[in-house]
Scaffold this active site. Structure first.
Site, PDB file in Angstrom:
ATOM      1  N   GLY A  12      88.030  32.285  18.646  1.00 39.46           N
ATOM      2  CA  GLY A  12      89.262  32.273  17.848  1.00 39.46           C
ATOM      3  C   GLY A  12      90.370  31.525  18.587  1.00 39.46           C
ATOM      4  O   GLY A  12      91.076  30.689  18.010  1.00 39.46           O
ATOM      5  N   LYS A 181      70.907  28.802  14.110  1.00 40.52           N
ATOM      6  CA  LYS A 181      71.697  29.411  15.189  1.00 40.52           C
ATOM      7  C   LYS A 181      71.164  30.807  15.493  1.00 40.52           C
ATOM      8  O   LYS A 181      71.108  31.230  16.652  1.00 40.52           O
ATOM      9  CB  LYS A 181      73.179  29.464  14.780  1.00 40.52           C
ATOM     10  CG  LYS A 181      74.120  30.043  15.834  1.00 40.52           C
ATOM     11  CD  LYS A 181      74.343  29.094  16.988  1.00 40.52           C
ATOM     12  CE  LYS A 181      75.053  29.684  18.193  1.00 40.52           C
ATOM     13  NZ  LYS A 181      76.341  30.271  18.004  1.00 40.52           N
ATOM     14  N   ASN A 185      70.037  32.242  19.055  1.00 38.78           N
ATOM     15  CA  ASN A 185      70.582  33.497  19.588  1.00 38.78           C
ATOM     16  C   ASN A 185      69.485  34.532  19.858  1.00 38.78           C
ATOM     17  O   ASN A 185      69.547  35.271  20.837  1.00 38.78           O
ATOM     18  CB  ASN A 185      71.646  34.081  18.646  1.00 38.78           C
ATOM     19  CG  ASN A 185      72.944  33.309  18.691  1.00 38.78           C
ATOM     20  OD1 ASN A 185      73.530  33.000  17.665  1.00 38.78           O
ATOM     21  ND2 ASN A 185      73.423  32.985  19.871  1.00 38.78           N
ATOM     22  N   SER A 251      77.059  35.324  25.271  1.00 38.77           N
ATOM     23  CA  SER A 251      78.009  36.359  24.829  1.00 38.77           C
ATOM     24  C   SER A 251      77.405  37.757  24.992  1.00 38.77           C
ATOM     25  O   SER A 251      78.115  38.703  25.352  1.00 38.77           O
ATOM     26  CB  SER A 251      78.405  36.102  23.380  1.00 38.77           C
ATOM     27  OG  SER A 251      77.246  35.950  22.586  1.00 38.77           O
TER      28      SER A 251
HETATM   29  O1  PAF Z   1      76.179  33.722  22.015  1.00 37.74           O
HETATM   30  C1  PAF Z   1      76.245  32.760  22.796  1.00 37.74           C
HETATM   31  O2  PAF Z   1      76.554  32.890  23.987  1.00 37.74           O
HETATM   32  C2  PAF Z   1      76.011  31.364  22.246  1.00 37.74           C
HETATM   33  O3  PAF Z   1      75.869  31.451  20.861  1.00 37.74           O
HETATM   34  C3  PAF Z   1      74.824  30.629  22.865  1.00 37.74           C
HETATM   35  C4  PAF Z   1      74.435  29.482  21.962  1.00 37.74           C
HETATM   36  C5  PAF Z   1      73.636  31.522  23.072  1.00 37.74           C
HETATM   37  C6  PAF Z   1      75.200  29.962  24.155  1.00 37.74           C
HETATM   38  O4  PAF Z   1      75.560  30.842  25.175  1.00 37.74           O
END
Ligand code: PAF
Length: 302
Positions: A12, A181, A185, A251
């Site tokens: 954000g 994506k 993930n 993350s």
């Molecule tokens: O969640 C994350 O950290 C990102 O989406 C990714 C692509 C795994 C890169 O760290």
């Protein structure tokens, strides 16, 4: 244009700083008493200097006047975020939702029947070093597309976002990039969280077989969902991201490390739910989902 960004996490803030170069931006945060937010933004290009941005926050007049609302909270916070802004959200204003994982779409459609609804997914990397400092850690593709018919009139938002943080492109079926994506993930996030390692560590041969199996299972489910692909294609995609973000902590790694709720139920959990709907076995993904749930449960024991 006037933007309200809901959620002041790393992604954000990244979009906030970039949009603020050309547009008016305010943030909507969980701390409803906060009236300002400052961000020290370190650009990706080390030649460029750190710049401080000051934003208004939680200003209902600005939310009512917004031309576009960008929601960047985590998937499990989407319901609360929409509920919080709904009293001040003008009908007809486009709302873009951008988060890791899938599974919030149906709810968002129900909660926002009168707004053009768009989803976006980004591979941009951003890291909050502390309360003030935000590092832009990696360039990556952003996709945006409509979730309801009214959203299809907002193709130009892809161009607008591309002008401030390229590359950003429109997709006629946003579920295609969302699934891709999700596959990335599913491969990277749980393993880097379980092993508390950087993304690049997954390039080691010891992860080969598990990554192959995760990707093969995701490919079966994607194919059943109408997005045909092969495990090897998804593995190649994941490998590219592992290499491109080798130095980053994912993350989910950071969430586990800081004892926060992870997005596992909207990443691997979503995959498992769709697999069940198609009666497909996904044992390796189920195992890593269980491991992350266990790690979350251990928070209380420490
Ligand atoms: O969640 C994350 O950290 C990102 O989406 C990714 C692509 C795994 C890169 O760290």
């Amino acid at each position: 244009m006037k933007f309200t960004i809901v959620g002041a996490g790393a992604i954000g803030r990244l979009w906030g700083c970039k949009l603020a170069e050309k547009h008016q931006v305010q943030f909507w945060t969980r701390d409803s008493t906060a009236t300002t937010l400052s961000v020290d933004f370190t650009p990706l290009d080390s030649g460029q200097e750190l710049k401080t941005y000051h934003f208004d926050t939680n200003n209902t007049v600005q939310l009512k006047a917004a031309n576009c609302v960008l929601i960047t909270v985590k998937a499990f916070q989407v319901q609360q975020a929409i509920t919080d802004i709904t009293p001040f959200l003008s009908p007809g204003i486009p709302v873009i939702i951008m988060h890791n994982g899938m599974g919030s779409q149906q709810l968002a459609l129900q909660l926002l029947p009168d707004n053009p609804l768009l989803y976006a997914t980004t591979a941009q990397g951003a890291f909050r070093a502390d309360n003030l400092l935000l590092n832009h850690t990696g360039l990556g593709q952003t996709w945006i597309g409509a979730l309801n018919p009214a959203g299809t009139a907002y193709k130009h938002l892809a161009t607008l976002l591309d002008q401030v943080l390229a590359p950003c492109q429109w997709h006629d079926d946003i579920n295609t990039p969302l699934w891709q994506k999700l596959a990335i993930n599913c491969a990277i996030n749980p393993l880097t969280a379980i092993h508390q390692c950087r993304n690049g560590a997954l390039a080691k041969p010891e992860f080969d077989s598990q990554l192959d199996q995760i990707c093969n299972e995701v490919a079966l489910v994607m194919t059943a969902e109408g997005y045909p692909t092969r495990g090897s294609n998804l593995r190649n995609l994941a490998n590219k991201v592992i290499r491109a973000t080798a130095e980053n902590f994912s993350s989910m790694n950071q969430d586990i490390c800081q004892q926060r709720t992870t997005e596992i139920d909207y990443i691997t959990g979503y995959l498992i739910a769709r697999a069940e709907a198609h009666q497909i076995q996904v044992p390796v993904n189920t195992r890593v989902w269980q491991q992350i749930k266990q790690l979350e449960q251990n928070y209380n024991d420490q």
